[in-house]
Design a protein around this motif. Structure first.
Motif, PDB file in Angstrom:
ATOM      1  N   GLU A  53      50.412  36.482  46.307  1.00 43.95           N
ATOM      2  CA  GLU A  53      49.040  36.983  46.382  1.00 43.95           C
ATOM      3  C   GLU A  53      48.307  36.755  45.062  1.00 43.95           C
ATOM      4  O   GLU A  53      47.140  36.369  45.040  1.00 43.95           O
ATOM      5  CB  GLU A  53      49.039  38.467  46.737  1.00 43.95           C
ATOM      6  CG  GLU A  53      49.440  38.761  48.174  1.00 43.95           C
ATOM      7  CD  GLU A  53      49.604  40.256  48.451  1.00 43.95           C
ATOM      8  OE1 GLU A  53      49.411  41.067  47.505  1.00 43.95           O
ATOM      9  OE2 GLU A  53      49.923  40.601  49.591  1.00 43.95           O
ATOM     10  N   GLN A  54      49.033  37.011  43.959  1.00 48.32           N
ATOM     11  CA  GLN A  54      48.430  36.805  42.650  1.00 48.32           C
ATOM     12  C   GLN A  54      48.100  35.319  42.447  1.00 48.32           C
ATOM     13  O   GLN A  54      47.022  34.972  41.945  1.00 48.32           O
ATOM     14  CB  GLN A  54      49.364  37.291  41.546  1.00 48.32           C
ATOM     15  CG  GLN A  54      48.734  37.267  40.173  1.00 48.32           C
ATOM     16  CD  GLN A  54      49.669  37.816  39.111  1.00 48.32           C
ATOM     17  OE1 GLN A  54      50.873  37.916  39.333  1.00 48.32           O
ATOM     18  NE2 GLN A  54      49.111  38.180  37.984  1.00 48.32           N
ATOM     19  N   ARG A  57      44.998  34.552  44.398  1.00 51.75           N
ATOM     20  CA  ARG A  57      43.788  35.009  43.714  1.00 51.75           C
ATOM     21  C   ARG A  57      43.415  34.066  42.559  1.00 51.75           C
ATOM     22  O   ARG A  57      42.251  33.744  42.355  1.00 51.75           O
ATOM     23  CB  ARG A  57      43.980  36.449  43.206  1.00 51.75           C
ATOM     24  CG  ARG A  57      43.885  37.502  44.305  1.00 51.75           C
ATOM     25  CD  ARG A  57      43.826  38.915  43.727  1.00 51.75           C
ATOM     26  NE  ARG A  57      45.005  39.270  42.954  1.00 51.75           N
ATOM     27  CZ  ARG A  57      46.131  39.767  43.468  1.00 51.75           C
ATOM     28  NH1 ARG A  57      46.222  39.981  44.770  1.00 51.75           N
ATOM     29  NH2 ARG A  57      47.150  40.069  42.688  1.00 51.75           N
ATOM     30  N   GLN A  60      41.891  30.995  43.964  1.00 54.66           N
ATOM     31  CA  GLN A  60      40.509  31.244  44.370  1.00 54.66           C
ATOM     32  C   GLN A  60      39.576  31.256  43.164  1.00 54.66           C
ATOM     33  O   GLN A  60      38.489  30.684  43.202  1.00 54.66           O
ATOM     34  CB  GLN A  60      40.405  32.575  45.125  1.00 54.66           C
ATOM     35  CG  GLN A  60      40.917  32.517  46.540  1.00 54.66           C
ATOM     36  CD  GLN A  60      40.801  33.873  47.227  1.00 54.66           C
ATOM     37  OE1 GLN A  60      40.709  34.912  46.580  1.00 54.66           O
ATOM     38  NE2 GLN A  60      40.830  33.859  48.554  1.00 54.66           N
ATOM     39  N   GLN A  61      40.025  31.925  42.092  1.00 58.55           N
ATOM     40  CA  GLN A  61      39.206  31.958  40.883  1.00 58.55           C
ATOM     41  C   GLN A  61      39.026  30.544  40.324  1.00 58.55           C
ATOM     42  O   GLN A  61      37.923  30.156  39.927  1.00 58.55           O
ATOM     43  CB  GLN A  61      39.847  32.868  39.818  1.00 58.55           C
ATOM     44  CG  GLN A  61      39.750  34.332  40.147  1.00 58.55           C
ATOM     45  CD  GLN A  61      40.503  35.193  39.121  1.00 58.55           C
ATOM     46  OE1 GLN A  61      41.259  34.682  38.311  1.00 58.55           O
ATOM     47  NE2 GLN A  61      40.281  36.499  39.189  1.00 58.55           N
TER      48      GLN A  61
END
Length: 180
Positions: A53-54, A57, A60-61
């Motif tokens: 998940e990290q 993220r 995505q960033q």
């Protein structure tokens, strides 16, 4: 909802570790080992999920930052394209104006040359060909096989017309004679 599931799974893993410790104190080694292994497997799976998940993220960033850079680059290219089109339009207009000006100047020079040639070959008062024009015309005709005839007209006592009636009257006489 995902947070609640993650907490529940984390609690399950903790419960399995406590169960393994309890089973070990009771001397139930196979059950302790199984509970501990299952708890560690769940913790590892949960940890891998959190890492995944990290990583998602972070991707995505990164993608948002890259998309923002690409958008900025596209906006810059679009602005450059707009400026280029404006410059091309201005250059086209200037070229057309320059071409039109050159054409107008050339047409003016042609008209001026014709007018000067006509003035150099024509008597200003009568509009008849002068000696220079007659000589050039005679040279062209002389080269032809046809014959050549010349008629000369002399106005008798013309000085008396000028002296008696003035030069303006003499000019009118010459103009009338030329028209005839």
């Amino acid at each position: 909802k995902n947070v609640a599931i993650t907490i529940s799974i984390s609690l399950l893993a903790s419960w399995l570790v406590v169960r393994a410790e309890t089973a070990a104190r009771l001397g139930q080694w196979p059950e302790a080992h199984a509970a501990l292994a299952e708890g560690r497997r769940i913790e590892l799976t949960l940890h891998q999920q959190q890492l995944s998940e990290q990583a998602g993220r972070l991707r995505q960033q990164f993608n948002r930052a890259r998309d923002a850079e690409e958008l900025t680059a596209l906006r810059l290219r679009n602005e450059q394209g707009r400026r280029l089109r404006e410059t091309q339009a201005l250059a086209t207009v200037l070229a057309l104006l320059l071409g039109g000006g050159a054409a107008a100047l050339a047409a003016h020079k042609v008209r001026q040359a014709r007018r000067l040639k006509l003035q150099s070959e024509t008597d200003e008062l009568t509009g008849l060909a002068n000696r220079r024009a007659l000589q050039a015309f005679a040279v062209r005709l002389w080269r032809r096989p046809a014959g050549l005839a010349v008629l000369a007209v002399d106005v008798d006592h013309f000085k008396q017309v000028n002296d008696t009636h003035g030069h303006a009257a003499g000019d009118r006489v010459l103009q009338r004679l030329a028209a005839t």
